[in-house]
Scaffold this motif. Structure first.
Motif, PDB file in Angstrom:
ATOM      1  N   GLY A   9       0.817  -1.208   0.000  1.00 28.61           N
ATOM      2  CA  GLY A   9       0.000   0.000   0.000  1.00 28.61           C
ATOM      3  C   GLY A   9       0.846   1.251   0.000  1.00 28.61           C
ATOM      4  N   LEU A  10       1.929   1.236   0.752  1.00 25.91           N
ATOM      5  CA  LEU A  10       2.842   2.373   0.776  1.00 25.91           C
ATOM      6  C   LEU A  10       3.473   2.590  -0.592  1.00 25.91           C
ATOM      7  CD1 LEU A  10       3.956   4.399   2.858  1.00 25.91           C
ATOM      8  CD2 LEU A  10       5.859   2.833   3.202  1.00 25.91           C
ATOM      9  N   SER A  11       3.870   1.520  -1.233  1.00 22.34           N
ATOM     10  CA  SER A  11       4.452   1.608  -2.580  1.00 22.34           C
ATOM     11  C   SER A  11       3.430   2.124  -3.583  1.00 22.34           C
ATOM     12  CB  SER A  11       4.958   0.231  -3.009  1.00 22.34           C
ATOM     13  OG  SER A  11       5.420   0.270  -4.324  1.00 22.34           O
ATOM     14  N   LEU A  12       2.209   1.633  -3.513  1.00 29.07           N
ATOM     15  CA  LEU A  12       1.159   2.108  -4.417  1.00 29.07           C
ATOM     16  C   LEU A  12       0.876   3.591  -4.200  1.00 29.07           C
ATOM     17  CD1 LEU A  12      -1.437  -0.809  -4.318  1.00 29.07           C
ATOM     18  CD2 LEU A  12      -0.001  -0.135  -6.238  1.00 29.07           C
ATOM     19  N   ALA A  13       0.833   4.005  -2.947  1.00 29.99           N
ATOM     20  CA  ALA A  13       0.542   5.405  -2.643  1.00 29.99           C
ATOM     21  C   ALA A  13       1.654   6.330  -3.143  1.00 29.99           C
ATOM     22  CB  ALA A  13       0.339   5.584  -1.135  1.00 29.99           C
ATOM     23  N   VAL A  14       2.898   5.942  -2.958  1.00 25.08           N
ATOM     24  CA  VAL A  14       4.017   6.778  -3.416  1.00 25.08           C
ATOM     25  C   VAL A  14       4.032   6.858  -4.937  1.00 25.08           C
ATOM     26  CG1 VAL A  14       6.536   6.902  -3.545  1.00 25.08           C
ATOM     27  CG2 VAL A  14       5.417   6.448  -1.367  1.00 25.08           C
ATOM     28  N   ASN A  15       3.903   5.715  -5.600  1.00 24.69           N
ATOM     29  CA  ASN A  15       3.881   5.724  -7.063  1.00 24.69           C
ATOM     30  C   ASN A  15       2.677   6.479  -7.596  1.00 24.69           C
ATOM     31  OD1 ASN A  15       6.263   4.284  -7.695  1.00 24.69           O
ATOM     32  ND2 ASN A  15       5.254   2.389  -7.085  1.00 24.69           N
ATOM     33  N   GLY A  16       1.528   6.334  -6.960  1.00 26.07           N
ATOM     34  CA  GLY A  16       0.334   7.058  -7.376  1.00 26.07           C
ATOM     35  C   GLY A  16       0.504   8.561  -7.232  1.00 26.07           C
ATOM     36  N   ALA A  17       1.139   8.990  -6.144  1.00 26.94           N
ATOM     37  CA  ALA A  17       1.373  10.424  -5.947  1.00 26.94           C
ATOM     38  C   ALA A  17       2.305  10.978  -7.028  1.00 26.94           C
ATOM     39  CB  ALA A  17       1.950  10.679  -4.561  1.00 26.94           C
ATOM     40  N   LEU A  18       3.344  10.221  -7.370  1.00 20.86           N
ATOM     41  CA  LEU A  18       4.274  10.671  -8.414  1.00 20.86           C
ATOM     42  C   LEU A  18       3.598  10.738  -9.783  1.00 20.86           C
ATOM     43  CD1 LEU A  18       7.496   8.738  -7.381  1.00 20.86           C
ATOM     44  CD2 LEU A  18       7.055  11.183  -7.161  1.00 20.86           C
ATOM     45  N   ILE A  19       2.824   9.714 -10.125  1.00 25.63           N
ATOM     46  CA  ILE A  19       2.129   9.700 -11.415  1.00 25.63           C
ATOM     47  C   ILE A  19       1.078  10.799 -11.466  1.00 25.63           C
ATOM     48  CG2 ILE A  19       0.593   8.329 -12.884  1.00 25.63           C
ATOM     49  CD1 ILE A  19       2.129   5.849 -11.899  1.00 25.63           C
ATOM     50  N   LEU A  20       0.366  11.006 -10.362  1.00 24.93           N
ATOM     51  CA  LEU A  20      -0.641  12.069 -10.307  1.00 24.93           C
ATOM     52  C   LEU A  20       0.002  13.437 -10.454  1.00 24.93           C
ATOM     53  CD1 LEU A  20      -3.592  12.910  -9.860  1.00 24.93           C
ATOM     54  CD2 LEU A  20      -3.128  12.864  -7.408  1.00 24.93           C
ATOM     55  N   ALA A  21       1.128  13.651  -9.802  1.00 33.86           N
ATOM     56  CA  ALA A  21       1.821  14.939  -9.914  1.00 33.86           C
ATOM     57  C   ALA A  21       2.286  15.183 -11.346  1.00 33.86           C
ATOM     58  CB  ALA A  21       3.010  14.982  -8.953  1.00 33.86           C
ATOM     59  N   ALA A  22       2.828  14.145 -11.997  1.00 31.21           N
ATOM     60  CA  ALA A  22       3.261  14.287 -13.386  1.00 31.21           C
ATOM     61  C   ALA A  22       2.065  14.537 -14.299  1.00 31.21           C
ATOM     62  CB  ALA A  22       4.019  13.047 -13.834  1.00 31.21           C
ATOM     63  N   GLY A  23       0.944  13.870 -14.036  1.00 32.17           N
ATOM     64  CA  GLY A  23      -0.261  14.067 -14.842  1.00 32.17           C
ATOM     65  C   GLY A  23      -0.835  15.465 -14.688  1.00 32.17           C
ATOM     66  N   ILE A  24      -0.829  15.982 -13.468  1.00 35.68           N
ATOM     67  CA  ILE A  24      -1.326  17.340 -13.237  1.00 35.68           C
ATOM     68  C   ILE A  24      -0.397  18.355 -13.888  1.00 35.68           C
ATOM     69  CG2 ILE A  24      -1.706  19.090 -11.455  1.00 35.68           C
ATOM     70  CD1 ILE A  24      -2.822  16.844  -9.686  1.00 35.68           C
ATOM     71  N   TYR A  25       0.911  18.100 -13.839  1.00 32.25           N
ATOM     72  CA  TYR A  25       1.866  18.997 -14.502  1.00 32.25           C
ATOM     73  C   TYR A  25       1.611  19.029 -16.007  1.00 32.25           C
ATOM     74  CZ  TYR A  25       6.177  21.001 -16.231  1.00 32.25           C
ATOM     75  OH  TYR A  25       7.088  21.792 -16.880  1.00 32.25           O
ATOM     76  N   GLN A  26       1.362  17.863 -16.613  1.00 40.88           N
ATOM     77  CA  GLN A  26       1.067  17.830 -18.044  1.00 40.88           C
ATOM     78  C   GLN A  26      -0.290  18.437 -18.358  1.00 40.88           C
ATOM     79  OE1 GLN A  26       1.522  13.838 -19.470  1.00 40.88           O
ATOM     80  NE2 GLN A  26       3.732  14.089 -19.774  1.00 40.88           N
ATOM     81  N   LEU A  27      -1.207  18.383 -17.415  1.00 41.77           N
ATOM     82  CA  LEU A  27      -2.514  19.003 -17.614  1.00 41.77           C
ATOM     83  C   LEU A  27      -2.393  20.523 -17.622  1.00 41.77           C
ATOM     84  CD1 LEU A  27      -5.560  18.337 -17.826  1.00 41.77           C
ATOM     85  CD2 LEU A  27      -5.671  18.552 -15.358  1.00 41.77           C
ATOM     86  N   VAL A  28      -1.546  21.067 -16.739  1.00 39.67           N
ATOM     87  CA  VAL A  28      -1.345  22.514 -16.654  1.00 39.67           C
ATOM     88  C   VAL A  28      -0.461  23.013 -17.792  1.00 39.67           C
ATOM     89  CG1 VAL A  28      -0.365  24.336 -15.207  1.00 39.67           C
ATOM     90  CG2 VAL A  28      -1.717  22.529 -14.164  1.00 39.67           C
ATOM     91  N   ASN A  29       0.573  22.247 -18.131  1.00 38.42           N
ATOM     92  CA  ASN A  29       1.514  22.619 -19.196  1.00 38.42           C
ATOM     93  C   ASN A  29       1.489  21.562 -20.296  1.00 38.42           C
ATOM     94  OD1 ASN A  29       2.482  24.842 -17.698  1.00 38.42           O
ATOM     95  ND2 ASN A  29       3.756  23.456 -16.504  1.00 38.42           N
ATOM     96  N   PRO A  30       0.478  21.558 -21.162  1.00 36.14           N
ATOM     97  CA  PRO A  30       0.407  20.513 -22.189  1.00 36.14           C
ATOM     98  C   PRO A  30       1.521  20.676 -23.226  1.00 36.14           C
ATOM     99  CG  PRO A  30      -1.301  22.140 -22.543  1.00 36.14           C
ATOM    100  CD  PRO A  30      -0.629  22.492 -21.251  1.00 36.14           C
ATOM    101  N   PRO A  31       1.998  19.554 -23.779  1.00 37.06           N
ATOM    102  CA  PRO A  31       3.028  19.645 -24.812  1.00 37.06           C
ATOM    103  C   PRO A  31       2.456  20.251 -26.095  1.00 37.06           C
ATOM    104  CG  PRO A  31       2.332  17.377 -24.530  1.00 37.06           C
ATOM    105  CD  PRO A  31       1.661  18.176 -23.463  1.00 37.06           C
TER     106      PRO A  31
END
Length: 67
Positions: A9-31
């Motif tokens: 669960g800890l591993s899933l939460a950390v990976n999920g937070a990283l993927i979510l942060a990258a997804g939100i960054y791409q949402l705000v700054n689309p290529p």
């Protein structure tokens, strides 16, 4: 004894937070020219949020208790 599911669960939460942060960054700054065909679905945001919630559920359910 600490359950292995707590660490999963800890591993899933950390990976999920990283993927979510990258997804939100791409949402705000689309290529300028998205290389992914279905970029408009924002899979990183959905997948990251799903992993984060699932990881938090596992962490709460299998948290080590003091006896």
């Amino acid at each position: 004894m600490i359950s292995i599911w707590f660490f999963i669960g800890l591993s899933l939460a950390v990976n999920g937070a990283l993927i979510l942060a990258a997804g939100i960054y791409q949402l705000v700054n689309p290529p300028e020219a998205p290389t992914v065909v279905l970029f408009n679905l924002h899979a990183g945001v959905w997948w990251g949020a799903t992993l984060l919630v699932l990881g938090l559920i596992y962490c709460v359910k299998f948290a080590p208790r003091r006896s």
